[in-house]
Design an enzyme around this catalytic site. Structure first.
Site: not given
Ligand code: PLP
Length: 331
Positions: A50, A264, A290
């Site tokens: 981010k 999620y 994630y």
């Molecule tokens: N990895 C992490 C640590 C994240 O905080 C996020 C955020 O959503 C993502 C992956 C996924 O990225 P995006 O939301 O841009 O698809």
């Protein structure tokens, strides 16, 4: 407009580290695996993907005279913590809407990790009950209205800084940075594995490679367990970002739906064992929301040969470690 002409406030250390994962590669016995480390990309509150995106949104917030960054995410959102960090660094106020995206039994889940860091960074968190989603929510509108009425000037940042006109620019820049690093290291990544949820990380990469005339196979790993929404978001944001860079997309969106573990924010045994393997071979710390899921994908794709052993594959580490504090029940 060319990428370099888009206003940006530098918030990262510079190019993020790129290095080989030799013990993991040896363990998997297939393609050579490297990592590019957004988890160490910045000194701002543990960095992460981010921060890169916010370099462009923060420039817009300052240029338009805003005094408060407002955003939204789950209770353990890395994104809202990064917005709080950027606000603190730029001397802005910050209000966050924290939604109950994840039903998780750990008793400290809504007290530690990202939400604790946001508090330390001086942001105000407002807790609401709502499921995962990247749409505009009533609670968020309400905060914007309240700041307006109190005479402030809010800058709205959607979940993940994704569905925003500038949301894809950060990772378009990442693509250019990677191509330069490849040249310097005399290496070329055939396949890139990246976690996807709100979409602008993967989308930005696709637009960035298209703008450079470079072709790479970018495998998005769905972590939202709502893959149709994620795919639509990646497509929409990739086209929007490509248009902003006056180019057209060359590659289709690839989103692998096999590793989201059904919900999620909830890991399964495959996620947890991938996290253990990365930690025990490379001391590479991933989170259960994630990166543990994209690591599970990488491990499976390399060890089964779905990514051919002749490939050199890049694992994109996007950050997210603070959330593991909320998962002591399983880690
Ligand atoms: N990895 C992490 C640590 C994240 O905080 C996020 C955020 O959503 C993502 C992956 C996924 O990225 P995006 O939301 O841009 O698809």
């Amino acid at each position: 407009m060319a990428l370099a002409d888009h206003p940006r406030i530098p918030l990262t250390f510079g190019p993020s580290p790129l290095h080989p994962l030799t013990r993991l590669t040896e363990h998997l016995g297939g393609a050579r695996v490297w990592a590019k480390r957004e988890d160490c990309n910045s000194g701002l509150a543990f960095g992460g993907n981010k921060v890169r995106k916010l370099e462009y949104l923060a420039a817009d917030a300052i240029a338009t005279g805003c005094d408060t960054l407002v955003s939204i995410g789950g209770v353990q959102s890395n994104h809202t913590r990064s917005v709080a960090a950027v606000a603190a660094r730029l001397g802005l106020k910050c209000v966050l809407v924290q939604e109950s995206w994840v039903d998780w039994p750990d008793s400290v889940y809504d007290k530690v990790g990202n939400v604790q860091l946001s508090r330390l960074l001086g942001a105000t968190s407002r807790f609401v009950t709502a499921g995962f989603g990247i749409g505009i929510k009533e609670s968020y509108q309400q905060v914007l209205t309240e700041i307006d009425l109190a005479g402030g000037k809010p800058y709205p940042i959607p979940a993940g800084a994704s569905d925003h006109p500038l949301g894809g620019l950060g990772f378009a820049r990442w693509a250019a940075e990677l191509v330069e690093q490849e040249r310097a290291a005399d290496i070329r990544f055939d396949t890139i594995v990246v976690a996807s949820a709100t979409g602008s990380t993967q989308a930005g990469m696709l637009a960035g490679f298209a703008a450079l005339g470079e072709r790479r196979r970018v495998i998005g790993v769905d972590t939202s367990a709502k893959p149709a929404e994620t795919r639509a978001a990646v497509q929409r944001i990739a086209h929007r970002t490509a248009a902003l860079l006056e180019t057209e997309l060359t590659d289709e969106v690839i989103l692998d739906e096999r590793y989201h573990a059904g919900a999620y924010g909830v890991p399964d045994e495959e996620t947890l064992s991938a996290m253990r393997l990365a930690a025990r071979t490379e001391a590479l710390i991933t989170d259960p929301v994630y990166e543990g899921k994209s690591m599970a994908a990488l491990i499976d794709l390399v060890s089964t040969g779905e990514i051919p052993s002749t490939d050199t594959v890049l694992y994109t580490h996007l950050g997210g470690q603070p959330a593991i504090n909320g998962y002591s029940a399983v880690i």
